[in-house]
Design a protein around this motif. Structure first.
Motif, PDB file in Angstrom:
ATOM      1  N   TYR A  20       7.995   5.787   3.797  1.00  0.00           N
ATOM      2  CA  TYR A  20       8.379   5.391   5.155  1.00  0.00           C
ATOM      3  C   TYR A  20       7.442   5.945   6.226  1.00  0.00           C
ATOM      4  CZ  TYR A  20      12.523   2.982   3.551  1.00  0.00           C
ATOM      5  OH  TYR A  20      13.363   2.075   2.947  1.00  0.00           O
ATOM      6  N   LEU A  21       6.843   7.097   5.986  1.00  0.00           N
ATOM      7  CA  LEU A  21       5.846   7.609   6.935  1.00  0.00           C
ATOM      8  C   LEU A  21       4.641   6.674   7.003  1.00  0.00           C
ATOM      9  CD1 LEU A  21       5.871  11.464   6.250  1.00  0.00           C
ATOM     10  CD2 LEU A  21       6.522  10.325   8.385  1.00  0.00           C
ATOM     11  N   LEU A  22       4.228   6.164   5.853  1.00  0.00           N
ATOM     12  CA  LEU A  22       3.096   5.234   5.829  1.00  0.00           C
ATOM     13  C   LEU A  22       3.434   3.914   6.514  1.00  0.00           C
ATOM     14  CD1 LEU A  22       1.742   5.884   2.223  1.00  0.00           C
ATOM     15  CD2 LEU A  22       0.527   6.304   4.362  1.00  0.00           C
ATOM     16  N   LEU A  23       4.721   3.609   6.588  1.00  0.00           N
ATOM     17  CA  LEU A  23       5.145   2.400   7.300  1.00  0.00           C
ATOM     18  C   LEU A  23       5.346   2.665   8.790  1.00  0.00           C
ATOM     19  CD1 LEU A  23       7.666   0.694   4.826  1.00  0.00           C
ATOM     20  CD2 LEU A  23       5.255   0.169   5.227  1.00  0.00           C
ATOM     21  N   GLY A  24       5.058   3.899   9.207  1.00  0.00           N
ATOM     22  CA  GLY A  24       5.105   4.213  10.632  1.00  0.00           C
ATOM     23  C   GLY A  24       6.424   4.747  11.137  1.00  0.00           C
ATOM     24  N   GLU A  25       7.324   5.105  10.224  1.00  0.00           N
ATOM     25  CA  GLU A  25       8.620   5.637  10.642  1.00  0.00           C
ATOM     26  C   GLU A  25       8.475   7.080  11.134  1.00  0.00           C
ATOM     27  OE1 GLU A  25      11.264   4.006  10.966  1.00  0.00           O
ATOM     28  OE2 GLU A  25      11.425   2.413   9.464  1.00  0.00           O
ATOM     29  N   ALA A  44       9.322  10.936  11.294  1.00  0.00           N
ATOM     30  CA  ALA A  44       9.730  11.889  10.255  1.00  0.00           C
ATOM     31  C   ALA A  44      11.163  12.367  10.453  1.00  0.00           C
ATOM     32  CB  ALA A  44       8.773  13.078  10.238  1.00  0.00           C
ATOM     33  N   GLU A  45      11.538  12.614  11.700  1.00  0.00           N
ATOM     34  CA  GLU A  45      12.903  13.085  11.976  1.00  0.00           C
ATOM     35  C   GLU A  45      13.930  12.022  11.602  1.00  0.00           C
ATOM     36  OE1 GLU A  45      15.596  14.717  15.742  1.00  0.00           O
ATOM     37  OE2 GLU A  45      13.404  14.559  15.921  1.00  0.00           O
ATOM     38  N   LYS A  46      13.613  10.772  11.896  1.00  0.00           N
ATOM     39  CA  LYS A  46      14.516   9.673  11.549  1.00  0.00           C
ATOM     40  C   LYS A  46      14.675   9.562  10.034  1.00  0.00           C
ATOM     41  CE  LYS A  46      14.963   4.637  11.721  1.00  0.00           C
ATOM     42  NZ  LYS A  46      14.328   3.354  12.152  1.00  0.00           N
ATOM     43  N   ILE A  47      13.568   9.712   9.317  1.00  0.00           N
ATOM     44  CA  ILE A  47      13.613   9.639   7.853  1.00  0.00           C
ATOM     45  C   ILE A  47      14.516  10.734   7.298  1.00  0.00           C
ATOM     46  CG2 ILE A  47      12.258   9.788   5.728  1.00  0.00           C
ATOM     47  CD1 ILE A  47       9.854   8.778   7.370  1.00  0.00           C
ATOM     48  N   ASP A  48      14.378  11.945   7.832  1.00  0.00           N
ATOM     49  CA  ASP A  48      15.203  13.068   7.377  1.00  0.00           C
ATOM     50  C   ASP A  48      16.684  12.796   7.630  1.00  0.00           C
ATOM     51  OD1 ASP A  48      13.011  14.485   6.512  1.00  0.00           O
ATOM     52  OD2 ASP A  48      12.810  15.661   8.352  1.00  0.00           O
ATOM     53  N   GLN A  49      16.995  12.226   8.783  1.00  0.00           N
ATOM     54  CA  GLN A  49      18.387  11.927   9.124  1.00  0.00           C
ATOM     55  C   GLN A  49      18.975  10.878   8.179  1.00  0.00           C
ATOM     56  OE1 GLN A  49      18.114  10.784  13.257  1.00  0.00           O
ATOM     57  NE2 GLN A  49      18.219  12.893  13.996  1.00  0.00           N
ATOM     58  N   ILE A  50      18.177   9.867   7.883  1.00  0.00           N
ATOM     59  CA  ILE A  50      18.646   8.820   6.966  1.00  0.00           C
ATOM     60  C   ILE A  50      18.849   9.401   5.573  1.00  0.00           C
ATOM     61  CG2 ILE A  50      18.061   6.634   5.851  1.00  0.00           C
ATOM     62  CD1 ILE A  50      16.474   5.911   8.378  1.00  0.00           C
ATOM     63  N   TYR A  51      17.915  10.249   5.157  1.00  0.00           N
ATOM     64  CA  TYR A  51      18.030  10.860   3.827  1.00  0.00           C
ATOM     65  C   TYR A  51      19.312  11.690   3.728  1.00  0.00           C
ATOM     66  CZ  TYR A  51      16.726  13.178  -0.498  1.00  0.00           C
ATOM     67  OH  TYR A  51      16.716  13.627  -1.794  1.00  0.00           O
ATOM     68  N   TYR A 104       0.836  -1.204   0.000  1.00  0.00           N
ATOM     69  CA  TYR A 104       0.000   0.000   0.000  1.00  0.00           C
ATOM     70  C   TYR A 104       0.870   1.254   0.000  1.00  0.00           C
ATOM     71  CZ  TYR A 104      -2.834   3.807   1.845  1.00  0.00           C
ATOM     72  OH  TYR A 104      -3.432   5.029   2.030  1.00  0.00           O
ATOM     73  N   ALA A 105       1.880   1.273   0.876  1.00  0.00           N
ATOM     74  CA  ALA A 105       2.760   2.439   0.983  1.00  0.00           C
ATOM     75  C   ALA A 105       3.514   2.679  -0.317  1.00  0.00           C
ATOM     76  CB  ALA A 105       3.743   2.241   2.137  1.00  0.00           C
ATOM     77  N   LEU A 106       3.999   1.605  -0.919  1.00  0.00           N
ATOM     78  CA  LEU A 106       4.751   1.718  -2.166  1.00  0.00           C
ATOM     79  C   LEU A 106       3.864   2.222  -3.295  1.00  0.00           C
ATOM     80  CD1 LEU A 106       7.394   1.188  -3.724  1.00  0.00           C
ATOM     81  CD2 LEU A 106       6.592  -1.148  -4.104  1.00  0.00           C
ATOM     82  N   ASN A 107       2.685   1.649  -3.408  1.00  0.00           N
ATOM     83  CA  ASN A 107       1.764   2.046  -4.469  1.00  0.00           C
ATOM     84  C   ASN A 107       1.356   3.511  -4.322  1.00  0.00           C
ATOM     85  OD1 ASN A 107       0.130   1.245  -6.794  1.00  0.00           O
ATOM     86  ND2 ASN A 107      -1.620   1.560  -5.456  1.00  0.00           N
ATOM     87  N   PHE A 108       1.067   3.920  -3.092  1.00  0.00           N
ATOM     88  CA  PHE A 108       0.661   5.303  -2.826  1.00  0.00           C
ATOM     89  C   PHE A 108       1.803   6.272  -3.129  1.00  0.00           C
ATOM     90  CE2 PHE A 108       0.234   9.043  -0.153  1.00  0.00           C
ATOM     91  CZ  PHE A 108      -1.102   9.388  -0.300  1.00  0.00           C
ATOM     92  N   ALA A 109       2.995   5.958  -2.609  1.00  0.00           N
ATOM     93  CA  ALA A 109       4.138   6.860  -2.771  1.00  0.00           C
ATOM     94  C   ALA A 109       4.568   6.967  -4.234  1.00  0.00           C
ATOM     95  CB  ALA A 109       5.305   6.379  -1.911  1.00  0.00           C
ATOM     96  N   LEU A 110       4.604   5.828  -4.921  1.00  0.00           N
ATOM     97  CA  LEU A 110       5.029   5.832  -6.321  1.00  0.00           C
ATOM     98  C   LEU A 110       4.012   6.521  -7.225  1.00  0.00           C
ATOM     99  CD1 LEU A 110       6.674   2.391  -7.221  1.00  0.00           C
ATOM    100  CD2 LEU A 110       7.734   4.650  -7.168  1.00  0.00           C
TER     101      LEU A 110
END
Length: 212
Positions: free
Chosen positions: A165-170, A172-179, A130-136
């Motif tokens: 990754y937000l849809l997978l429950g990650e 937001a701050e962690k996602i930004d750091q990884i990016y 679901y997350a992949l389909n929505f994001a893509l």
């Protein structure tokens, strides 16, 4: 693979909707009936190309980025793919045809799901899909209209990653750091290596569609 290569060139140059099976047969110097013996429908040809290109694109990550986390690998992969499409218009047109077909979009998602599972992206399969389909779907819709919207390729890539990754429950701050941690790998040198891998491993001839 001559038939697939010829069809790929025609689809990339003229657009999937504008190419008929008879056009492919003529370009291959074979009869339409022989072409349909191997590929009963035009969409079967497109599906074959899609699977080949997708799997070839993942080879780079699987062989050269294994020291990175699954998060980092997905982010770098997305960045490189969008840059490749941005710099190679015929490839962009080809991929746009893919996203205009619900059947092929689903196929792309399924192939990508297998890769995400293989590299260790965590979550329930249904939720990842679901997350992949929505994001893509949302991200690529923006990408194809990026000039009108004045959206940069980098911004679109980052937004697709964040949405996924937000849809997978990650967090937001962690996602930004990884990016941010992917910046040292998201360079011209790594990108050129990615493109070279595509040329080397794809059975489809990409010499005229993707510049090195």
């Amino acid at each position: 693979m001559e038939i697939v290569n010829t069809a790929f060139r025609l689809f990339a140059e003229q657009g999937y909707a504008n190419v008929q099976m008879k056009d492919i047969a003529i370009a291959c110097d074979i009869s339409k009936s022989l072409l349909q013996h191997y590929f009963p429908k035009k969409i079967v040809l497109l599906s074959t190309m899609l699977n080949e290109l997708t799997l070839s694109a993942f080879i780079y990550s699987n062989e050269q980025l294994t020291f990175l986390s699954a998060h980092q690998r997905t982010m770098i992969q997305m960045s490189f793919v969008l840059r490749l499409l941005d710099e190679n218009p015929t490839m962009e047109h080809f991929i746009q045809d893919i996203f205009e077909s619900p059947e092929l979009t689903t196929e792309l998602v399924l192939v990508t799901l297998d890769w995400l599972e293989a590299i260790g992206v965590e979550g329930e399969a249904a939720m990842i899909r679901y997350a992949l389909n929505f994001a893509l779907s949302g991200g690529m819709a923006v990408f194809f209209k990026r000039k009108i919207l004045r959206a940069s390729v980098g911004m679109i890539s980052e937004n697709i990653d964040q949405a996924f990754y937000l849809l997978l429950g990650e967090n937001a701050e962690k996602i930004d750091q990884i990016y941010l941690s992917t910046a040292k790998y998201n360079t011209d040198a790594y990108y050129q290596e990615f493109v070279s891998y595509l040329h080397k491993h794809a059975t489809i001839d990409l010499s005229t569609e993707i510049k090195i």
